[in-house]
Write an enzyme that holds these catalytic residues in place. Structure first.
Site, mmCIF file in Angstrom:
data_model
loop_
_atom_site.group_PDB
_atom_site.id
_atom_site.type_symbol
_atom_site.label_atom_id
_atom_site.label_comp_id
_atom_site.label_asym_id
_atom_site.label_seq_id
_atom_site.Cartn_x
_atom_site.Cartn_y
_atom_site.Cartn_z
ATOM 1 N N HIS A 1 61.702 23.761 75.936
ATOM 2 C CA HIS A 1 61.229 24.215 74.626
ATOM 3 C C HIS A 1 62.355 24.051 73.626
ATOM 4 O O HIS A 1 63.527 24.229 73.984
ATOM 5 C CB HIS A 1 60.795 25.688 74.696
ATOM 6 C CG HIS A 1 59.921 26.085 73.557
ATOM 7 N ND1 HIS A 1 60.434 26.523 72.362
ATOM 8 C CD2 HIS A 1 58.583 26.072 73.431
ATOM 9 C CE1 HIS A 1 59.419 26.775 71.542
ATOM 10 N NE2 HIS A 1 58.295 26.498 72.155
ATOM 11 N N GLU B 1 52.661 25.981 78.269
ATOM 12 C CA GLU B 1 51.638 25.027 78.695
ATOM 13 C C GLU B 1 51.380 25.052 80.197
ATOM 14 O O GLU B 1 50.313 24.669 80.655
ATOM 15 C CB GLU B 1 52.033 23.603 78.274
ATOM 16 C CG GLU B 1 52.411 23.441 76.824
ATOM 17 C CD GLU B 1 51.245 23.610 75.877
ATOM 18 O OE1 GLU B 1 50.239 24.243 76.270
ATOM 19 O OE2 GLU B 1 51.345 23.131 74.749
#
Ligand code: COA
Length: 361
Positions: free
Chosen positions: A245, A303
């Site tokens: 991320h 996700e």
């Protein structure tokens, strides 16, 4: 200058704060833990919209208005629906949304909230040769989305999807939210701004990751050796989907919320089996990434467990980004309104590094 605008502050917002070092997400003064599983999506829409629209009704009235908007969107777009399945399900949704009016009122905003929830099941049904189901204005938003996909869902599944929509409703100045704010800063309408967000969300480095997570889990299951499969991917220069991320250097707090939601769906059924397998893959991926990229803290992101949750809810992987959009659209709209209120056009500069023209003497 960093190519990805890392660490550049490009907006002031009251909407959400992502604490990447601590792994905390705050949405309008509430921690994610306070909201996810406790507030309905319609309530969170109200939380985000508060102050950005005149005449905003209370929670119950707003949820009714979202229900009415689902019916209105369905009726408006029904004549065109048959043309849209020629596109992939995400592009079909985007094309359907592009047909909505481009205004700035609460009615415009609610149509945009309703549209992904209406269009996604309709397009999936058409794609499998079934007739789309009409929305039920009185139903809860997540429940109705699942009902339009494959009939009345179990309360547990409806709750799981509702929690997912809340979990992804807003997340700082991510790529799609920034794209939305750029368009909104030109004082274009909300539909134009949301189409920009939808475009950005489609890419696999942003919202398009959970579909590939399912492909990865299937491939690893078939290979029988998670660590070897993952090492080989890294050696080929591929990224492991569902990990890493730009902001979080610790676990994405949304990953744990969604993992708990999947666990609540049961441990003895198919989703329980899938969860147990995914947990072993997650651990293997974290171990492999730690060795392969020791200079970077690459952790599980939202996700990874999104993929499991949406699979359990009955969505095919090609529609996962649609469902992400169904949640994130609330944040996009609020950011668009917040940006418009500043009255300031977003217009950064580029540094020219190309060839210089020959100067005529
Ligand atoms: N798998 C393998 N390597 C990864 C990785 C992943 N998921 N995420 C980052 N890296 C590596 C990069 O290859 C790079 O390595 P290098 O320095 O040897 O070239 C290093 O970590 C830094 O990458 P960078 O692209 O600068 O990180 P970022 O902050 O821009 O990455 C993402 C953010 C999300 C784009 C990235 O982590 C990624 O592509 N993840 C996979 C897609 C995904 O899950 N997206 C959903 C995000 S919520």
């Amino acid at each position: 200058m960093a190519n990805g605008l890392d660490d550049v502050v490009a907006a002031e917002t009251v909407l959400s704060d992502v604490d990447g070092a601590g792994g905390h997400l705050t949405i309008r003064g509430h921690s994610l833990a306070e909201l996810a599983g406790h507030w309905r999506y319609g309530q969170v829409v109200r939380l985000l919209f508060d102050g950005f629209f005149d005449e905003l009704p209370g929670d119950d009235e707003l949820e009714k208005a979202i229900g009415n908007a689902r019916v209105e969107v369905f009726e408006r777009l029904q004549p065109m629906l048959a043309e849209l399945p020629a596109l992939d399900v995400y592009s079909g949704m985007r094309a359907g949304i592009a047909l909505l009016p481009d205004g700035e009122s609460l009615a415009d905003a609610l149509r945009l909230i309703a549209a992904p929830a209406v269009l996604t099941p309709a397009l999936l049904r058409l794609g499998r040769g079934e007739k789309p189901l009409t929305p039920d204005a009185r139903a809860d938003h997540a429940n109705d989305m699942l009902r339009m996909l494959s009939g009345t869902p179990s309360p547990a599944l409806a709750k799981a999807l509702d929690t997912y929509l809340v979990t992804v409703c807003d997340h700082g100045l991510n790529a799609s939210t920034f794209a939305t704010r750029v368009v909104a800063s030109t004082q274009a309408g909300l539909t134009s701004a949301i189409l920009a967000g939808l475009g950005a969300l489609k890419g696999p480095l942003h919202g398009g990751a959970p579909g590939p997570v399912i492909e990865m889990l299937d491939a690893i299951e078939a290979s029988g050796d998670a660590a070897a499969w993952l090492r080989n991917e890294i050696a080929r220069g591929e990224r492991i989907m569902g990990f890493g991320h730009r902001i979080y250097r610790v676990r994405d707090p949304r990953a744990d919320v969604l993992k708990a939601v999947v666990r609540r769906l049961g441990t003895r059924n198919e989703s329980g089996r899938r969860l147990a397998f995914a947990e072993t893959v997650e651990q293997a991926a974290l171990d492999v990434l730690k060795v392969a990229k020791p200079q970077r803290s690459i952790q599980t992101n939202v996700e990874f467990y999104t993929a499991l949750l949406l699979e359990a809810a009955g969505f095919p992987k090609e529609a996962f980004s649609n469902v992400f959009a169904a949640g994130r659209v609330a944040g996009w709209i609020a950011h668009a309104r917040e940006q418009q209120a500043t009255g300031r056009l977003i217009r950064p500069q580029s540094r020219y590094v190309g060839p210089v023209p020959d100067l005529v003497a």
